[in-house]
Write an enzyme that holds these catalytic residues in place. Structure first.
Site, PDB file in Angstrom:
ATOM      1  N   GLU A 124       0.834  -1.204   0.000  1.00 26.26           N
ATOM      2  CA  GLU A 124       0.000   0.000   0.000  1.00 26.26           C
ATOM      3  C   GLU A 124       0.869   1.254   0.000  1.00 26.26           C
ATOM      4  O   GLU A 124       0.602   2.215  -0.705  1.00 26.26           O
ATOM      5  CB  GLU A 124      -0.952   0.005   1.206  1.00 26.26           C
ATOM      6  CG  GLU A 124      -2.032   1.047   1.002  1.00 26.26           C
ATOM      7  CD  GLU A 124      -2.950   1.267   2.194  1.00 26.26           C
ATOM      8  OE1 GLU A 124      -2.729   0.675   3.257  1.00 26.26           O
ATOM      9  OE2 GLU A 124      -3.881   2.074   2.033  1.00 26.26           O
ATOM     10  N   THR A 173      -6.058  11.092   1.194  1.00 26.10           N
ATOM     11  CA  THR A 173      -5.409  10.749   2.469  1.00 26.10           C
ATOM     12  C   THR A 173      -4.140  11.584   2.651  1.00 26.10           C
ATOM     13  O   THR A 173      -3.833  12.061   3.740  1.00 26.10           O
ATOM     14  CB  THR A 173      -5.066   9.245   2.495  1.00 26.10           C
ATOM     15  OG1 THR A 173      -6.277   8.517   2.379  1.00 26.10           O
ATOM     16  CG2 THR A 173      -4.366   8.836   3.778  1.00 26.10           C
TER      17      THR A 173
HETATM   18  N1  HSE Z   1      -4.754   6.190   9.800  1.00 21.60           N
HETATM   19  C1  HSE Z   1      -4.843   6.700   8.467  1.00 21.60           C
HETATM   20  C2  HSE Z   1      -5.123   8.191   8.537  1.00 21.60           C
HETATM   21  C3  HSE Z   1      -5.934   5.994   7.732  1.00 21.60           C
HETATM   22  O1  HSE Z   1      -5.979   8.585   9.334  1.00 21.60           O
HETATM   23  O2  HSE Z   1      -4.489   8.964   7.811  1.00 21.60           O
HETATM   24  C4  HSE Z   1      -6.164   6.465   6.327  1.00 21.60           C
HETATM   25  O3  HSE Z   1      -7.344   5.850   5.815  1.00 21.60           O
END
Ligand code: HSE
Length: 297
Positions: A124, A173
């Site tokens: 990923e 993200t």
């Molecule tokens: N833990 C990660 C974030 C998950 O919050 O950036 C992304 O889906």
């Protein structure tokens, strides 16, 4: 013995659950991607279904292709997508997790679930540039998962109602991570540690009220909520309709409410309506905490 063909189902996931940033995740019952793997002379990727036109088929840029390459296996991978892209529901993690799981079975590689989580997380990261294992871990293990360093702890809480509402908003993200501060005041760390610890107890006890209250967190949600139009109204409407708690799913924009199983429809309706009042279309997934990747053929 190894097999020439496998079909696996790999679920959507929700990371963080509020205070467990990059540490907690759950698998959800729906939606899920279906992945077919066939032995081949090279790594090939085919993508069908939801948002497939936006998913790279170059094996070096596709999370599933990178995992096949890390495991040195030449296979044809067909991904039938159902998890919405860039939704905060682990859409790039699911193929990485599904292919790590499937290749382990197909070639009798003998990796443990912890090792598969590390391999899928590398896949990923290589393809999406973002390093965190809190989506691939529940996609492989199912249930509620804690990832910390190389440790992966998981178990399956039963009868926890989940409503995930995905608004028609794009949140990357990468951006949602870049807006977070690098340093956090000690009192906010203390608050989030308290919420995270309570979340674990809530999950162990299957205590929906405690799980809901433990979604409260400082810093992260307040900052990321600015990327989600209608956030405050959706949150209020879910709580008014009976949700025990609500938080942003992963990096968003999906919002995830936890509730009793028999209150899910009412909460989903209230959340979709609240997004609608902000001129945002949305889609509700009425589900529960679900299983991890599994072979279906
Ligand atoms: N833990 C990660 C974030 C998950 O919050 O950036 C992304 O889906």
């Amino acid at each position: 013995m190894g097999r020439d063909y496998l079909k696996v189902r790999v679920p959507a996931t929700s990371a963080n659950l509020g205070a467990g940033f990059d540490v907690f995740g759950i698998a959800v019952g729906t939606p899920a991607d279906i992945i077919e793997i066939e032995k081949s002379s090279r790594i090939e990727i085919k993508v069908t279904g939801r948002d497939s036109e936006f998913v790279p088929v170059n094996p070096e840029k596709n999370t599933a292709g990178v995992v096949a390459s890390i495991l040195c296996r030449t296979v044809k991978i067909t991904i039938h997508r159902n998890i919405p892209l860039s939704s905060g529901l682990g859409s790039s993690a699911a193929p990485a997790a599904g292919v790590a799981f499937a290749l382990n079975e197909m070639f009798d590689l003998g990796y443990s679930k912890e090792e598969l989580v590390q391999i899928a997380a590398k896949g990923e990261k290589a393809a999406s540039g973002v390093a965190h294992a809190d989506n691939v871990a529940p996609a492989i293990c199912g249930g509620f998962v804690i990832v910390h360093k190389n440790r992966v702890l998981s178990f399956m809480p039963e009868n926890i109602g989940i409503v995930a509402v995905h608004p028609d908003i794009i949140v990357s993200t990468r951006v949602a991570r870049s807006i977070l501060p690098k340093k956090i005041p000690l009192e906010d760390i203390s608050f989030n540690t308290g919420s995270a610890a309570s979340m674990v107890v809530g999950m162990i006890r299957g205590d929906i009220e405690l799980i809901g209250k433990s979604m409260e967190n400082r810093v992260i949600e307040e900052i990321r909520s600015r990327l989600i139009k209608g956030y405050a109204q959706v949150k209020e409407s879910a709580l008014d309709a009976g949700a025990a708690g609500i938080t942003i799913s992963g990096s968003g924009p999906t919002m995830l409410a936890v509730c009793r199983m028999d209150e899910r429809e009412k909460i989903a309706q209230a959340m979709v309506q609240a997004f609608g009042e902000n001129n945002i279309r949305s889609e509700a997934f009425i589900t529960t905490i679900g299983r991890g990747a599994e072979i279906i053929v």
